[in-house]
Design a protein around this motif. Sequence first.
Motif, PDB file in Angstrom:
ATOM      1  N   GLY A 123      10.696  12.299  -3.055  1.00  0.00           N
ATOM      2  CA  GLY A 123      10.805  12.267  -1.779  1.00  0.00           C
ATOM      3  C   GLY A 123       9.887  11.277  -0.930  1.00  0.00           C
ATOM      4  O   GLY A 123       9.791  11.246   0.341  1.00  0.00           O
ATOM      5  N   VAL A 124       9.297  10.664  -1.564  1.00  0.00           N
ATOM      6  CA  VAL A 124       7.964   9.643  -0.954  1.00  0.00           C
ATOM      7  C   VAL A 124       8.292   8.429  -1.959  1.00  0.00           C
ATOM      8  O   VAL A 124       8.358   8.776  -3.175  1.00  0.00           O
ATOM      9  CB  VAL A 124       6.536  10.231  -0.797  1.00  0.00           C
ATOM     10  N   PRO A 125       7.592   7.501  -1.417  1.00  0.00           N
ATOM     11  CA  PRO A 125       7.457   6.226  -2.361  1.00  0.00           C
ATOM     12  C   PRO A 125       6.472   6.305  -3.572  1.00  0.00           C
ATOM     13  O   PRO A 125       5.550   7.104  -3.433  1.00  0.00           O
ATOM     14  CB  PRO A 125       6.860   5.326  -1.386  1.00  0.00           C
ATOM     15  N   LEU A 126       6.793   5.919  -4.688  1.00  0.00           N
ATOM     16  CA  LEU A 126       5.919   6.092  -5.858  1.00  0.00           C
ATOM     17  C   LEU A 126       5.248   4.794  -6.214  1.00  0.00           C
ATOM     18  O   LEU A 126       6.082   3.549  -6.053  1.00  0.00           O
ATOM     19  CB  LEU A 126       6.751   6.532  -7.030  1.00  0.00           C
ATOM     20  N   ARG A 127       4.236   4.586  -6.457  1.00  0.00           N
ATOM     21  CA  ARG A 127       3.491   3.503  -6.905  1.00  0.00           C
ATOM     22  C   ARG A 127       2.477   4.080  -7.829  1.00  0.00           C
ATOM     23  O   ARG A 127       1.986   4.967  -8.319  1.00  0.00           O
ATOM     24  CB  ARG A 127       2.354   2.955  -5.790  1.00  0.00           C
ATOM     25  N   ARG A 128       2.187   2.766  -8.754  1.00  0.00           N
ATOM     26  CA  ARG A 128       1.591   2.986  -9.842  1.00  0.00           C
ATOM     27  C   ARG A 128       0.135   2.333  -9.846  1.00  0.00           C
ATOM     28  O   ARG A 128      -0.030   1.096  -9.064  1.00  0.00           O
ATOM     29  CB  ARG A 128       2.123   2.311 -11.170  1.00  0.00           C
ATOM     30  N   VAL A 129      -0.921   2.732 -10.474  1.00  0.00           N
ATOM     31  CA  VAL A 129      -2.244   1.891 -10.292  1.00  0.00           C
ATOM     32  C   VAL A 129      -2.189   0.751 -10.944  1.00  0.00           C
ATOM     33  O   VAL A 129      -2.765  -0.231 -10.529  1.00  0.00           O
ATOM     34  CB  VAL A 129      -3.367   3.299 -10.840  1.00  0.00           C
ATOM     35  N   ALA A 130      -1.424   0.710 -12.045  1.00  0.00           N
ATOM     36  CA  ALA A 130      -1.181  -0.785 -12.901  1.00  0.00           C
ATOM     37  C   ALA A 130      -0.870  -1.735 -11.783  1.00  0.00           C
ATOM     38  O   ALA A 130      -0.667  -2.709 -12.186  1.00  0.00           O
ATOM     39  CB  ALA A 130      -0.381  -0.370 -14.147  1.00  0.00           C
ATOM     40  N   ASP A 131      -0.036  -1.127 -10.703  1.00  0.00           N
ATOM     41  CA  ASP A 131       0.587  -2.272  -9.991  1.00  0.00           C
ATOM     42  C   ASP A 131      -0.326  -2.839  -8.913  1.00  0.00           C
ATOM     43  O   ASP A 131      -0.036  -3.904  -8.296  1.00  0.00           O
ATOM     44  CB  ASP A 131       1.777  -1.589  -8.980  1.00  0.00           C
ATOM     45  N   VAL A 132      -1.515  -2.628  -8.865  1.00  0.00           N
ATOM     46  CA  VAL A 132      -2.539  -2.876  -7.979  1.00  0.00           C
ATOM     47  C   VAL A 132      -2.895  -4.586  -8.271  1.00  0.00           C
ATOM     48  O   VAL A 132      -3.057  -4.605  -9.527  1.00  0.00           O
ATOM     49  CB  VAL A 132      -3.883  -2.249  -7.963  1.00  0.00           C
ATOM     50  N   GLU A 133      -2.958  -5.476  -7.470  1.00  0.00           N
ATOM     51  CA  GLU A 133      -3.430  -6.696  -7.505  1.00  0.00           C
ATOM     52  C   GLU A 133      -4.834  -6.963  -7.397  1.00  0.00           C
ATOM     53  O   GLU A 133      -5.462  -6.317  -6.075  1.00  0.00           O
ATOM     54  CB  GLU A 133      -2.625  -7.712  -6.606  1.00  0.00           C
ATOM     55  N   PRO A 134      -5.699  -7.484  -8.233  1.00  0.00           N
ATOM     56  CA  PRO A 134      -7.027  -7.428  -8.170  1.00  0.00           C
ATOM     57  C   PRO A 134      -7.557  -8.659  -7.212  1.00  0.00           C
ATOM     58  O   PRO A 134      -6.744  -9.591  -6.923  1.00  0.00           O
ATOM     59  CB  PRO A 134      -7.512  -7.785  -9.607  1.00  0.00           C
ATOM     60  N   GLY A 135      -8.559  -8.561  -6.605  1.00  0.00           N
ATOM     61  CA  GLY A 135      -9.142  -9.754  -5.807  1.00  0.00           C
ATOM     62  C   GLY A 135      -8.677  -9.686  -4.301  1.00  0.00           C
ATOM     63  O   GLY A 135      -9.087 -10.518  -3.686  1.00  0.00           O
ATOM     64  N   ALA A 136      -8.320  -8.566  -3.827  1.00  0.00           N
ATOM     65  CA  ALA A 136      -7.942  -8.298  -2.462  1.00  0.00           C
ATOM     66  C   ALA A 136      -9.100  -8.311  -1.716  1.00  0.00           C
ATOM     67  O   ALA A 136     -10.203  -7.931  -2.269  1.00  0.00           O
ATOM     68  CB  ALA A 136      -7.267  -6.923  -2.179  1.00  0.00           C
ATOM     69  N   ASP A 137      -8.987  -8.675  -0.300  1.00  0.00           N
ATOM     70  CA  ASP A 137     -10.027  -8.569   0.555  1.00  0.00           C
ATOM     71  C   ASP A 137     -10.496  -6.966   0.772  1.00  0.00           C
ATOM     72  O   ASP A 137      -9.706  -6.446   0.718  1.00  0.00           O
ATOM     73  CB  ASP A 137      -9.514  -8.955   1.955  1.00  0.00           C
ATOM     74  N   ALA A 138     -11.824  -7.069   0.692  1.00  0.00           N
ATOM     75  CA  ALA A 138     -12.492  -5.752   0.966  1.00  0.00           C
ATOM     76  C   ALA A 138     -12.082  -4.822   2.236  1.00  0.00           C
ATOM     77  O   ALA A 138     -11.520  -5.296   3.136  1.00  0.00           O
ATOM     78  CB  ALA A 138     -13.839  -5.786   1.012  1.00  0.00           C
ATOM     79  N   VAL A 139     -11.753  -3.578   2.061  1.00  0.00           N
ATOM     80  CA  VAL A 139     -11.220  -2.637   3.191  1.00  0.00           C
ATOM     81  C   VAL A 139     -12.372  -2.137   3.882  1.00  0.00           C
ATOM     82  O   VAL A 139     -13.460  -1.691   3.460  1.00  0.00           O
ATOM     83  CB  VAL A 139     -10.689  -1.554   2.487  1.00  0.00           C
ATOM     84  N   ALA A 140     -12.638  -2.346   5.438  1.00  0.00           N
ATOM     85  CA  ALA A 140     -13.817  -1.872   5.820  1.00  0.00           C
ATOM     86  C   ALA A 140     -13.986  -0.235   6.032  1.00  0.00           C
ATOM     87  O   ALA A 140     -12.872   0.487   5.808  1.00  0.00           O
ATOM     88  CB  ALA A 140     -13.701  -2.110   7.441  1.00  0.00           C
ATOM     89  N   PRO A 141     -15.188   0.024   5.488  1.00  0.00           N
ATOM     90  CA  PRO A 141     -15.524   1.608   5.399  1.00  0.00           C
ATOM     91  C   PRO A 141     -14.924   2.375   6.735  1.00  0.00           C
ATOM     92  O   PRO A 141     -14.841   1.728   7.935  1.00  0.00           O
ATOM     93  CB  PRO A 141     -17.027   1.688   5.385  1.00  0.00           C
ATOM     94  N   THR A 142     -14.450   3.364   6.459  1.00  0.00           N
ATOM     95  CA  THR A 142     -14.072   4.345   7.609  1.00  0.00           C
ATOM     96  C   THR A 142     -14.067   5.821   7.293  1.00  0.00           C
ATOM     97  O   THR A 142     -14.182   6.238   6.232  1.00  0.00           O
ATOM     98  CB  THR A 142     -12.439   3.976   8.147  1.00  0.00           C
ATOM     99  N   GLY A 143     -14.083   6.694   8.195  1.00  0.00           N
ATOM    100  CA  GLY A 143     -14.337   8.135   8.223  1.00  0.00           C
ATOM    101  C   GLY A 143     -15.586   8.627   8.321  1.00  0.00           C
ATOM    102  O   GLY A 143     -16.660   7.793   8.370  1.00  0.00           O
ATOM    103  N   SER A 144     -15.772   9.908   8.241  1.00  0.00           N
ATOM    104  CA  SER A 144     -17.073  10.735   8.454  1.00  0.00           C
ATOM    105  C   SER A 144     -17.226  11.644   7.467  1.00  0.00           C
ATOM    106  O   SER A 144     -16.120  12.075   6.506  1.00  0.00           O
ATOM    107  CB  SER A 144     -16.987  11.207   9.848  1.00  0.00           C
TER     108      SER A 144
END
Length: 594
Positions: A123-144
């Motif tokens: 019932g939701v999109p399915l993604r695989r860890v193996a599908d991840v593309e390396p070398g992407a821009d870093a994600v800014a830290p968020t949350g507490s």
Amino acid sequence: MTDTLPHYDRVDTIVGRVATANPDKVAVSDAGGDLTYGELWAGAGDLAASLRAWGVEPGDAVALYAQSSREAITAMLGVLVAGAFYVPIDPTFPDERTRWQVAASGAKLLLCADDHRPASDMGVPLRRVADVEPGADAVAPTGSPESVIYMMFTSGSTGTPKPVAVPHGGITALLLRPSPLRTEATDGMLAGATLAFDTSVLEIWSSLLVGASIVCARGSSTTLGDLAAILAEPRITAAHLSPALFALLVDNYPDVFGGLRMVGCGGDVMPTTQTTRVRTEHPGLRLINSYGPTEACVASTVCEVSTWDETESATVPIGVPLSGARCYVLGEDLRPVADGVPGELFVGGDRLAIGYHNDPELTASRFLDDPFSEVPGARMYRTGDRVRTLPSGALEFLGRTDAEVKIRGYRVNLTESQVVLAADPEVAEAVVVAVGDPGARSLIGFVRPGTAGLDADALRERSWERAPRHVVPDKILVVDTYPTGPTGKVDKRALVALWDERHPVAPAADPATDNAAGYAAVLAGLWTTLAGQPPAPGKDFFHCGGSSLGLIQLIEEVSTRFGVELDFAAVYGMRSFDELLDLVRPAFPAHANA
């Protein structure tokens, strides 16, 4: 509101610091190789960027379909770096239960690690860890620190599992404050628990937060001998084991504890006989009994077994509160009872779960205002566990105040089990009873048929499609009516007696019978003892009432008595006793097969 004790921080923030300081140290190992802290952190960053690209926002839930591995642990950390939280899903659970958990958690997508993948649409999109593309821009830290780190499900009295939301700070506070449970940077930690069981939190995050190394076992597909061999490896120094698995290892491979620094037990009653043996034979081992519900962030109390005074408690105590936890033993009036007097355990402090997801009414009924704390807004969780305070100050576990039991380490409310059976269109009514000693309990279901010809084995198999196997009774009996007591309530003792009457214990096979039939009878006796029912045509071990733990015991007994080393996966897939007999028969003495 939280206290001002230290170490209340986000998990990914601290792991990032550890990875920066130790980039070349091995963080996670599995059968496929090693992953350094630098590689782990880089992989988590790449996954976080991909999650954002897939539409995951900070505060979203990501269902993680995985078992412990390098890829799964990278996924867990990547979800946190993205500012989201993970909902661990056991791949062995039926698709119907997985689909329900995904929906109940509000997961944005289902993330699959390694080769795990559900058989049907969730019932939701399915993604695989193996599908991840390396070398992407870093994600800014968020949350507490107050943000959710994960959501796990516990059994519910309404028949529906309860999703519990746990904060980052509760986990970092548990694992980094001084405690017998704290992992050391030099440790090699075994990771064998399912990710959907909060023992995995102790295995994984306790290690990554301090720079220790994790060694992933094969989980449910590992035999007892395999597990003992892993524990005997010099790189393994610490492990968290279920009491049942601990007892099996002590009985069959006691020497493996000699090379370990620490072993923690939790999730059920710790076996006294095996605990006493290990304490005597391995005095240098730090052996710990821990206690804590998911709602109190994994662990609330600990007992170092070396301090256990058997003259004041015949069972191993659950111990004293960990840093940040406050424990109150209260009577029905919610006032403290005197030491030695049984009461209900309430847990307070700054390490409680946020509550039950999307259920403020249930949260308010279990998480109460703490009248004993001076901290504004402090809460205490009503555990439903009966305890008493011993003269030493340690707590002794006495049982439950409700219909909840532990089955193979999992919390199971009997109502949930009854609802699963009663949901079948051929069932009119169901009653479930727990039998056996603590640490070795099983469930018996008694069902009244709604249609003629209800088959108990077929009902169990259909129920396995809707719920995890630990929720479905191992044994099911079809009855026309339920016996009742003087008050009109169902007489559960009479039901258990009815089961015993219809399923008498077969006499033990005589191992001295030196022929093929005699050896086959010995094997059948082992099957019957560990499954609960004798072999029957067309019935596998599970249809005879067996469990995965029972199958592990059966494999070990076959190895001991017949010298045959069976592969867990092969035995798990066997369709009948005859297939097991075919595997073991060549090991019978030559003259017995003549």
